[in-house]
Design a protein around this motif. Structure first.
Motif, PDB file in Angstrom:
ATOM      1  N   ASN A 185       0.817  -1.209   0.000  1.00  0.00           N
ATOM      2  CA  ASN A 185       0.000   0.000   0.000  1.00  0.00           C
ATOM      3  C   ASN A 185       0.855   1.266   0.000  1.00  0.00           C
ATOM      4  O   ASN A 185       0.444   2.301  -0.520  1.00  0.00           O
ATOM      5  CB  ASN A 185      -0.947   0.021   1.203  1.00  0.00           C
ATOM      6  CG  ASN A 185      -2.168  -0.830   0.957  1.00  0.00           C
ATOM      7  OD1 ASN A 185      -2.507  -1.125  -0.193  1.00  0.00           O
ATOM      8  ND2 ASN A 185      -2.826  -1.253   2.018  1.00  0.00           N
ATOM      9  N   GLU A 253       0.862  -1.269 -10.122  1.00  0.00           N
ATOM     10  CA  GLU A 253      -0.374  -1.588  -9.398  1.00  0.00           C
ATOM     11  C   GLU A 253      -0.030  -2.357  -8.124  1.00  0.00           C
ATOM     12  O   GLU A 253       1.004  -3.018  -8.051  1.00  0.00           O
ATOM     13  CB  GLU A 253      -1.240  -2.523 -10.252  1.00  0.00           C
ATOM     14  CG  GLU A 253      -1.839  -1.916 -11.489  1.00  0.00           C
ATOM     15  CD  GLU A 253      -2.958  -0.959 -11.136  1.00  0.00           C
ATOM     16  OE1 GLU A 253      -3.524  -1.101 -10.039  1.00  0.00           O
ATOM     17  OE2 GLU A 253      -3.241  -0.065 -11.945  1.00  0.00           O
ATOM     18  N   ALA A 398     -10.496   2.650  -0.522  1.00  0.00           N
ATOM     19  CA  ALA A 398     -11.393   3.165  -1.556  1.00  0.00           C
ATOM     20  C   ALA A 398     -12.771   2.504  -1.468  1.00  0.00           C
ATOM     21  O   ALA A 398     -13.783   3.121  -1.796  1.00  0.00           O
ATOM     22  CB  ALA A 398     -10.778   2.930  -2.932  1.00  0.00           C
ATOM     23  N   GLY A 399     -12.804   1.263  -1.023  1.00  0.00           N
ATOM     24  CA  GLY A 399     -14.081   0.555  -0.923  1.00  0.00           C
ATOM     25  C   GLY A 399     -15.020   1.200   0.080  1.00  0.00           C
ATOM     26  O   GLY A 399     -16.226   0.977   0.046  1.00  0.00           O
ATOM     27  N   GLY A 402     -14.892   5.647  -1.422  1.00  0.00           N
ATOM     28  CA  GLY A 402     -15.032   5.936  -2.850  1.00  0.00           C
ATOM     29  C   GLY A 402     -13.684   6.114  -3.505  1.00  0.00           C
ATOM     30  O   GLY A 402     -12.711   6.518  -2.861  1.00  0.00           O
ATOM     31  N   LYS A 403     -13.613   5.813  -4.790  1.00  0.00           N
ATOM     32  CA  LYS A 403     -12.346   5.833  -5.516  1.00  0.00           C
ATOM     33  C   LYS A 403     -11.926   7.251  -5.869  1.00  0.00           C
ATOM     34  O   LYS A 403     -10.742   7.567  -5.895  1.00  0.00           O
ATOM     35  CB  LYS A 403     -12.483   5.014  -6.796  1.00  0.00           C
ATOM     36  CG  LYS A 403     -11.767   3.671  -6.713  1.00  0.00           C
ATOM     37  CD  LYS A 403     -11.585   3.087  -8.090  1.00  0.00           C
ATOM     38  CE  LYS A 403     -10.353   2.207  -8.131  1.00  0.00           C
ATOM     39  NZ  LYS A 403     -10.575   0.823  -8.297  1.00  0.00           N
ATOM     40  N   GLU A 404     -12.904   8.116  -6.192  1.00  0.00           N
ATOM     41  CA  GLU A 404     -12.579   9.468  -6.632  1.00  0.00           C
ATOM     42  C   GLU A 404     -12.267  10.360  -5.438  1.00  0.00           C
ATOM     43  O   GLU A 404     -12.913  10.259  -4.392  1.00  0.00           O
ATOM     44  CB  GLU A 404     -13.754  10.064  -7.418  1.00  0.00           C
ATOM     45  CG  GLU A 404     -14.089   9.312  -8.693  1.00  0.00           C
ATOM     46  CD  GLU A 404     -12.876   9.146  -9.613  1.00  0.00           C
ATOM     47  OE1 GLU A 404     -12.099  10.115  -9.735  1.00  0.00           O
ATOM     48  OE2 GLU A 404     -12.683   8.049 -10.168  1.00  0.00           O
ATOM     49  N   ALA A 408     -14.251  10.919  -1.844  1.00  0.00           N
ATOM     50  CA  ALA A 408     -13.607  10.583  -0.581  1.00  0.00           C
ATOM     51  C   ALA A 408     -13.622  11.773   0.374  1.00  0.00           C
ATOM     52  O   ALA A 408     -14.006  11.622   1.542  1.00  0.00           O
ATOM     53  CB  ALA A 408     -12.168  10.125  -0.839  1.00  0.00           C
ATOM     54  N   ALA A 438      -6.211   6.596   0.224  1.00  0.00           N
ATOM     55  CA  ALA A 438      -6.376   5.148   0.323  1.00  0.00           C
ATOM     56  C   ALA A 438      -5.058   4.395   0.431  1.00  0.00           C
ATOM     57  O   ALA A 438      -4.857   3.365  -0.171  1.00  0.00           O
ATOM     58  CB  ALA A 438      -7.176   4.622  -0.873  1.00  0.00           C
ATOM     59  N   PRO A 535     -11.345  -4.824  -2.124  1.00  0.00           N
ATOM     60  CA  PRO A 535     -11.530  -3.369  -2.258  1.00  0.00           C
ATOM     61  C   PRO A 535     -11.658  -2.654  -0.915  1.00  0.00           C
ATOM     62  O   PRO A 535     -11.459  -1.444  -0.835  1.00  0.00           O
ATOM     63  CB  PRO A 535     -12.820  -3.243  -3.067  1.00  0.00           C
ATOM     64  CG  PRO A 535     -13.526  -4.537  -2.894  1.00  0.00           C
ATOM     65  CD  PRO A 535     -12.475  -5.577  -2.675  1.00  0.00           C
ATOM     66  N   ASN A 536     -11.998  -3.385   0.126  1.00  0.00           N
ATOM     67  CA  ASN A 536     -12.082  -2.729   1.426  1.00  0.00           C
ATOM     68  C   ASN A 536     -10.724  -2.635   2.099  1.00  0.00           C
ATOM     69  O   ASN A 536     -10.620  -2.283   3.265  1.00  0.00           O
ATOM     70  CB  ASN A 536     -13.063  -3.453   2.335  1.00  0.00           C
ATOM     71  CG  ASN A 536     -14.484  -3.207   1.900  1.00  0.00           C
ATOM     72  OD1 ASN A 536     -14.827  -2.110   1.486  1.00  0.00           O
ATOM     73  ND2 ASN A 536     -15.304  -4.234   1.946  1.00  0.00           N
ATOM     74  N   LYS A 625     -15.813  -6.450  -9.990  1.00  0.00           N
ATOM     75  CA  LYS A 625     -15.857  -6.990  -8.630  1.00  0.00           C
ATOM     76  C   LYS A 625     -16.306  -8.442  -8.636  1.00  0.00           C
ATOM     77  O   LYS A 625     -15.861  -9.251  -7.808  1.00  0.00           O
ATOM     78  CB  LYS A 625     -16.821  -6.172  -7.765  1.00  0.00           C
ATOM     79  CG  LYS A 625     -16.213  -4.892  -7.254  1.00  0.00           C
ATOM     80  CD  LYS A 625     -17.101  -4.256  -6.208  1.00  0.00           C
ATOM     81  CE  LYS A 625     -16.469  -2.983  -5.665  1.00  0.00           C
ATOM     82  NZ  LYS A 625     -17.413  -2.242  -4.830  1.00  0.00           N
TER      83      LYS A 625
END
Lengths: 690, 56
Positions: A185, A253, A398-399, A402-404, A408, A438, A535-536, A625
């Motif tokens: 991360n 990634e 992000a989960g 939110g991703k944006e 967030a 995130a 995603p969480n 997902k």
């Protein structure tokens, strides 16, 4: 020795100051509170506990005997058994027990506000963790430096011994996975961080070659060269980050990085130790001690304001970083720093073989843990000096938010922790990163906290350097834990498999080395992989699992200690280890209960699995997902069974201990105490103590 | 004082391990051949890492 009136007044004043500082921290509901109060509260609590409680344990409960020869003296072989200067032992012991745990746990627990974590770190350490480390160290010294597993077998029986072994192996797997996740991360889409962390590998190899071939055994020279290169790598990372052609090489990634970490772990486990593991450990130890020292100085110099409130609304269990209410989850989120079962392995490993005199058990065992607890307090300070909005923006996966970036910050601001996109962009730019959103796991927010403290203490111009220095510092010793843990896991596995096939038990037979290393890496690699695709942010799953397993090991250690106390006829003092044991059993069991049976999908494993299965069946999941959903469902179920397994092991050991104690008290035969006979020490008073 | 600090640093870091081994060897097994520095260092590293050395 009777204390003079002045000493009494002095300790009375310490008590008053401590009470005022703790009270001030606990009752403050204003805008902010200065970090110096945390330092004062911690210093007073530790001083009082060390001066009175540990002295009482040493004199009354354990009855340390200065005239008795320690294993270091009796079994001296000039290598692992060797009477050693007590400060040197203290240094070794502290370096061994203090890993990344006390830095990460408090940072995550800061989502409840600063108060629950801080109180638990202080109280848990002086009444639980320090006592565990000290008693286990003592019992191991009285038993020729035997390990926790052996003591469990000798004193309680085969069940306790097996539980300790299996428990240790499981913890290792979960621990490595979660630490790997923290590094991933911190590195994802950060060419600077990734290239700096990558550079630590060839640097370690170089140092390894230097110490083995060029100047054999010159540890200090090699380490200094390595440290200089590491600092150079931090600066070089910045250069790579600005270089358009090199940048993409290190921009990855999370999943790609996870595969790198897994591959690295396997290589490190099968390569000879002198090449990578040992030199990396020298570097990380120096780095760790140096940085902690620097952080203390910076905090004392700067006296930053704590901006996090004492309590947040997330004590109800709705926290974004991990789900679960403050009771019991703060007690398993902060394991290292308060009580860490893992320490029992060190306190019954290398340390008992070095102590020249029993009286030093108090300083090494109790004092070493006090210092680690202090590190946890500093991590808490570094996390809570950030604006709460920033803290949550960095740590919320992000989960959840939110991703944006816009989503967030809107979500986080709606919790009452205002933060803006511009603020986060500015901060990321200052730290030399593209984004700080995130980055769950504690390392990046700690690095931002440390960078701002260092920056304000030693000059603000180098914020990006400080940030990446802090990331590198954490990554270096996380990777050390990863290497060393994989190797230990491999030995344990070989030991177990050796019962079935003696050939597999040979630690130097290469096919067995490859097979068992592969098995250990596959085990933690699996959890790391799932953690990255979740995603969480897998921290929500893995950290509580790690906490539960670590506290389970602590409970095993305290059970062994309590059993020995009862068998030594010290029933009236059995509460010294029995009370922390009862507390740990209670928090671990109730946390496990919630992780298994809670209907909240962010807490209960089965609830989460069922929820996702329903969504998958009804087609409510987007394609991206849905692809991972079956794996995540399986994993949630696996985690639930793992948790059940931990709790079962925990209670089996406790009942085993109670059975042995009850038999002893009713005069029935039990396994005899395995204490070695008394031999008078022949070491002259100050021979090794100069 | 400086000398003492330097000695402490060397001991904590394990820089003087070989010298201490030689001292022990001379005292405990006089007359027997001792390991050379590279040999000693190699063995020590293997031994050190055959167990739990680092914690979380």
């Amino acid at each position: 020795m009777k204390s003079t009136i002045f000493q009494r007044i002095g300790w009375f004043l310490v008590a008053i100051l401590g009470a005022a500082a703790v009270g001030g921290i606990a009752l403050n509901r204003g805008e902010s509170i200065n970090a110096i109060w945390f330092i004062a509260a911690a210093a007073c609590v530790y001083a009082l506990a060390y001066r009175f409680y540990s002295a009482w344990i040493a004199a009354r409960v354990l009855v340390l005997d200065e005239t008795r020869a320690t294993p270091a003296e009796r079994l001296d072989n000039g290598r692992d058994f060797m009477p050693t200067n007590k400060w040197v032992v203290f240094g070794h012991h502290f370096a061994a027990i203090a890993g990344p745990g006390p830095l990460i746990g408090p940072t995550l627990a800061a989502q409840f506000g600063y108060l629950p974590g801080t109180l638990w770190i202080l109280v848990g350490a002086v009444l639980g963790g320090c006592v565990q480390d000290m008693t286990i160290l003592f019992f191991s010294i009285r038993r020729d430096g035997r390990s926790l597993g052996q003591m469990a077998r000798d004193e309680l029986g085969p069940i306790g011994g097996a539980a300790a072994l299996v428990g240790t192996l499981m913890i290792m797997v979960i621990l490595i996975a979660v630490l790997g996740l923290v590094v991933v991360n911190a590195m994802k889409h950060s060419p600077w961080a990734t290239s700096t962390v990558a550079a630590t590998i060839p640097i370690a190899v170089l140092v390894g070659l230097y110490m083995r071939n060029i100047r054999p055994g010159r540890v200090l020279e090699g380490s200094l060269i390595g440290l200089a290169l590491l600092l150079f790598a931090v600066a070089g990372g910045g250069w790579i980050d600005h270089n358009e052609s090199l940048r993409p090489l290190f921009d990855h990634e999370g999943l790609t990085l996870a595969w790198f970490v897994i591959g690295y772990g396997f290589l490190a486990a099968i390569l000879p130790v002198w090449l990578l593991l040992a030199p990396r450990d020298y570097l990380s130890t120096f780095m760790k001690l140096g940085t902690i020292f620097l952080l203390t100085i910076a905090i004392v110099l700067m006296r930053p304001e704590i901006k996090m409130p004492a309590l947040t609304q997330f004590i109800d269990g709705s926290g974004p970083i991990f789900g679960g209410s403050v009771f019991p989850f703060v007690f398993i989120t902060i394991a290292c720093g308060a009580v860490s079962g893992f320490h029992a392995l060190i306190a019954s490993g290398t340390t008992p073989k070095l102590l020249a005199n029993e009286r030093d058990i108090r300083m090494i065992g109790y004092g070493g843990m006090v210092l680690e607890s202090f590190v946890a307090i500093m991590a808490m300070i570094a996390a809570t000096v950030l604006d709460p909005g920033v803290f949550f923006a960095i740590n919320s996966p992000a989960g959840v938010v939110g991703k944006e970036a816009a989503d967030a910050v809107a979500k986080i601001s709606s919790w009452g922790f205002p933060v803006t996109v511009e603020q986060m962009e500015f901060l990321a730019k200052e730290m030399g990163e593209k984004t700080l959103f995130a980055r769950t796991g504690g390392a990046p927010s700690l690095a931002v906290g440390m960078a701002s403290i260092f920056g304000s203490a030693f000059g603000n111009g180098l914020l990006a350097m400080w940030y990446h220095f802090a990331i590198m510092f954490e990554a270096v010793f996380i990777l050390t834990t990863l290497d060393a843990g994989t190797r230990v896991g491999r030995f344990m596995l070989q030991d177990m498999l050796g019962n079935f096939s003696p050939k597999l038990g040979e630690t130097s037979w290469y096919p067995s080395v490859l097979l068992t290393s592969g098995m250990v890496v596959a085990a933690w690699g699996y959890f790391l992989y799932i953690g990255v695709i979740d995603p969480n942010g897998g921290v929500n799953i893995l950290w509580p699992l790690f906490g539960i397993s670590n506290q389970m090991l602590a409970a095993i250690a305290l059970s062994v200690a309590t059993g020995i106390l009862v068998k030594s006829g010290k029933l009236k003092y059995a509460w010294v280890t029995g009370a922390p044991l009862a507390w740990l059993a209670m928090v671990t069991t109730s946390a496990a209960w919630e992780k298994v049976f809670s209907s909240d999908v962010r807490v209960g494993f089965f609830a989460a699995a069922n929820d996702m299965a329903d969504k998958l069946a009804s087609g409510a999941l987007p394609a991206a997902k849905a692809k991972f959903a079956p794996q995540l469902i399986f994993n949630q179920q696996l985690d639930a069974w793992l948790t059940i397994f931990f709790v079962v092991v925990l209670w089996v050991v406790i009942f085993d201990m109670l059975r042995v104690a009850a038999r002893y008290l009713r005069g029935k035969p039990v396994l005899p105490l395995s204490e070695s006979p008394h031999e008078p020490s022949r070491l002259a008073e100050d021979w090794v103590r100069d | 004082m400086l000398h003492k600090i330097w000695r402490f640093i060397r001991q904590v870091s394990g820089d003087d391990a070989y010298e201490r081994y030689l001292a022990h060897h001379a005292a405990a097994h006089p007359g027997e051949p001792s390991l050379s520095r590279p040999e000693f260092f190699r063995r020590e590293q293997e031994r050190k890492w055959n167990g739990v050395r680092r914690c979380c």
